[in-house]
Design an enzyme around this catalytic site. Structure first.
Site, PDB file in Angstrom:
ATOM      1  N   CYS A   1       5.405   6.889  20.109  1.00 25.74           N
ATOM      2  CA  CYS A   1       6.564   7.348  21.028  1.00 25.74           C
ATOM      3  C   CYS A   1       7.210   7.956  19.996  1.00 25.74           C
ATOM      4  O   CYS A   1       7.762   7.434  18.981  1.00 25.74           O
ATOM      5  CB  CYS A   1       7.183   6.308  21.589  1.00 25.74           C
ATOM      6  SG  CYS A   1       8.421   6.772  22.927  1.00 25.74           S
TER       7      CYS A   1
ATOM      8  N   ALA B   1      -1.839  -6.825   0.304  1.00 25.14           N
ATOM      9  CA  ALA B   1      -2.355  -8.160   0.632  1.00 25.14           C
ATOM     10  C   ALA B   1      -2.412  -8.528   1.865  1.00 25.14           C
ATOM     11  O   ALA B   1      -3.366  -9.288   2.153  1.00 25.14           O
ATOM     12  CB  ALA B   1      -1.440  -9.052  -0.186  1.00 25.14           C
ATOM     13  N   HIS B   2      -1.366  -8.090   2.814  1.00 26.94           N
ATOM     14  CA  HIS B   2      -1.533  -8.708   4.168  1.00 26.94           C
ATOM     15  C   HIS B   2      -2.692  -8.057   5.163  1.00 26.94           C
ATOM     16  O   HIS B   2      -2.647  -8.498   6.116  1.00 26.94           O
ATOM     17  CB  HIS B   2       0.042  -8.228   4.639  1.00 26.94           C
ATOM     18  CG  HIS B   2       0.164  -6.872   5.257  1.00 26.94           C
ATOM     19  ND1 HIS B   2       0.059  -6.565   6.324  1.00 26.94           N
ATOM     20  CD2 HIS B   2       0.328  -5.854   4.521  1.00 26.94           C
ATOM     21  CE1 HIS B   2       0.536  -5.315   6.561  1.00 26.94           C
ATOM     22  NE2 HIS B   2       0.629  -4.805   5.331  1.00 26.94           N
TER      23      HIS B   2
ATOM     24  N   THR C   1      11.995  -7.558 -11.263  1.00 29.90           N
ATOM     25  CA  THR C   1      11.302  -8.919 -11.445  1.00 29.90           C
ATOM     26  C   THR C   1      10.033  -8.973 -10.393  1.00 29.90           C
ATOM     27  O   THR C   1      10.236  -8.705  -9.067  1.00 29.90           O
ATOM     28  CB  THR C   1      12.288  -9.771 -11.101  1.00 29.90           C
ATOM     29  OG1 THR C   1      13.548  -9.726 -12.040  1.00 29.90           O
ATOM     30  CG2 THR C   1      11.965 -11.157 -11.168  1.00 29.90           C
TER      31      THR C   1
ATOM     32  N   ASN D   1      -7.799   3.683   8.997  1.00 28.28           N
ATOM     33  CA  ASN D   1      -7.012   2.678   9.682  1.00 28.28           C
ATOM     34  C   ASN D   1      -7.046   2.537  11.152  1.00 28.28           C
ATOM     35  O   ASN D   1      -6.802   1.520  11.966  1.00 28.28           O
ATOM     36  CB  ASN D   1      -5.466   2.517   9.280  1.00 28.28           C
ATOM     37  CG  ASN D   1      -4.928   3.939   9.477  1.00 28.28           C
ATOM     38  OD1 ASN D   1      -5.307   4.837   8.933  1.00 28.28           O
ATOM     39  ND2 ASN D   1      -4.006   3.889  10.036  1.00 28.28           N
TER      40      ASN D   1
ATOM     41  N   GLY E   1       0.797  -1.202   0.003  1.00 27.56           N
ATOM     42  CA  GLY E   1      -0.068  -0.037  -0.094  1.00 27.56           C
ATOM     43  C   GLY E   1       0.710   1.130  -0.017  1.00 27.56           C
ATOM     44  O   GLY E   1       0.653   2.213  -0.744  1.00 27.56           O
ATOM     45  N   THR E   2       1.873   1.245   0.772  1.00 30.93           N
ATOM     46  CA  THR E   2       2.727   2.575   0.897  1.00 30.93           C
ATOM     47  C   THR E   2       3.328   2.903  -0.538  1.00 30.93           C
ATOM     48  O   THR E   2       3.256   4.036  -0.960  1.00 30.93           O
ATOM     49  CB  THR E   2       3.896   2.248   1.822  1.00 30.93           C
ATOM     50  OG1 THR E   2       3.259   2.139   3.178  1.00 30.93           O
ATOM     51  CG2 THR E   2       4.837   3.480   1.664  1.00 30.93           C
TER      52      THR E   2
END
Length: 387
Positions: free
Chosen positions: A332, A207-208, A244, A158, A72-73
């Site tokens: 933090c 995906a994660h 690749t 999020n 996503g980033t």
């Protein structure tokens, strides 16, 4: 309860067994480079294209509009930075202007700050107390800045789970002939998405967040948009993203997407029920607590709270000793706790924002776990308050 209770699915999800099984052959059997001309490499290329077709179908896109990335980033960076470059190219070097919100993921906010340093204009739309972008503010901003080249608003938040008015923003952008991008990292695989209906020009996913592997995602780019390449080198991804391909990752993402959309309705119903059971107990049985985000427009798995008189980070550590994984809403920085930028944007005062805890459920969680978690949160909050 001796086993770990995982309630941080917004951070990452477990790679599903079916996904791992689908990936395995492409790690040690069909390991050929998909860019090669021989049949062994073609196996990998066919697997990539199958995943592309599966993912395209889930958002009502065309396969050639799906570009695989590292997550996503990267997808967010590509969408924002190259939309600005495209505008400059078409307008003979003139700098564009981006409209976004102050509650975006840092992949968007930090990209905007970098673009600002390069001369691009950035406007942050106001949000209401639930975190939803104000449409009137968007209309006014487009009218005020004639050089608006992109609107980028996340599909769902999020931290607090609020779902943004993506359909209305997309309609507005199309009417004003402005590109519209949405960071759908939290939404894809959990909400039905239709890029045609919602006039979405670009969409980021990872995906994660929906049962796939880490390190792979995609960017949807509407075919009519000639978005410049983001990574240069080889001719992969139609000459737009060199390197690749991560074949096992792409295969896994395709399988995860297929499973997520097949199970979406049933799992959302179950998860929403568990989320509501937990939220009800927390709000009824603990004093000085508020639930942040929208009640109506909300991801089914998200329960985010602010507890007065505690620090969320310390509470998360204490809950971890009880076998419970949750996230705090503070970060933090240089030895001190900073309030979440999302909570600040929706008007949560610091004494409440410091006590932010985000709970995000998954399909494997149970009612028994929710009861256990409610009791442990009550215990931790009571201990931290000293009464």
């Amino acid at each position: 309860m001796s086993k770990m209770i995982y309630l941080d699915h917004a951070a990452t999800t477990r790679t599903l067994p079916e996904v791992a099984a689908a990936m395995e052959p492409y790690q040690d059997i069909y390991y050929g480079n998909p860019s090669t001309i021989y049949e062994f490499g073609e196996k990998s290329r066919e697997a990539i294209e199958y995943a592309r077709r599966v993912i395209a179908k889930t958002i009502r896109a065309r396969p050639e509009e799906i570009y695989f990335t590292s997550g996503g980033t990267e997808s967010d960076n590509w969408a924002l930075k190259e939309a600005v470059h495209l505008y400059e190219r078409v307008n003979h070097g003139k700098k564009g202007h981006i409209l976004t919100t102050p509650v975006e993921h840092h992949a968007i906010l930090n990209s905007c700050e970098e673009l600002k340093q390069m001369g691009c204009g950035i406007s942050y739309l106001h949000v209401d107390q639930s975190g939803r972008a104000l449409l009137a503010d968007a209309e006014n901003a487009i009218s005020e800045h004639e050089d608006v080249c992109l609107i980028s608003v996340m599909y769902a938040n999020n931290e607090i789970g609020t779902i943004e008015p993506v359909d209305e923003l997309g309609r507005m952008a199309k009417k004003r002939q402005v590109l519209f991008h949405t960071d759908a990292v939290q939404a894809y695989g959990h909400l039905p998405i239709n890029v045609q209906r919602d006039n979405i020009d670009m969409l980021s996913a990872s995906a994660h967040k929906f049962g796939g592997p880490k390190g792979v995602g995609f960017l949807y780019i509407r075919k009519e948009i000639n978005l410049p390449a983001f990574v240069h080198g080889g001719a992969q991804e139609s000459n737009r993203r060199a390197g690749t391909e991560n074949v096992p990752g792409i295969v896994g993402m395709g399988k995860a997407a297929e499973l997520a959309h097949k199970r979406m309705r049933m799992e959302s119903r179950k998860i929403r029920y568990l989320r509501d059971c937990l939220a009800y107990r927390i709000l009824q049985e603990i004093e000085d607590v508020v639930m942040t985000g929208s009640r109506r427009y909300r991801l089914a798995n998200n329960a985010s709270f602010c507890f007065k008189g505690i620090t969320g980070e310390a509470a998360a550590i204490l809950l971890d000793t009880q076998g419970i994984c949750v996230s705090s809403g503070s970060a933090c920085s240089t030895g001190s706790l900073e309030d979440s930028h999302v909570l600040t944007a929706i008007g949560i005062e610091s004494e409440w924002a410091q006590g932010a805890i985000r709970i995000t459920l998954g399909a494997e969680n149970t009612k028994e776990e929710m009861d256990y978690v409610a009791e442990k949160i009550k215990m931790v909050v009571k201990d931290m308050r000293g009464h």
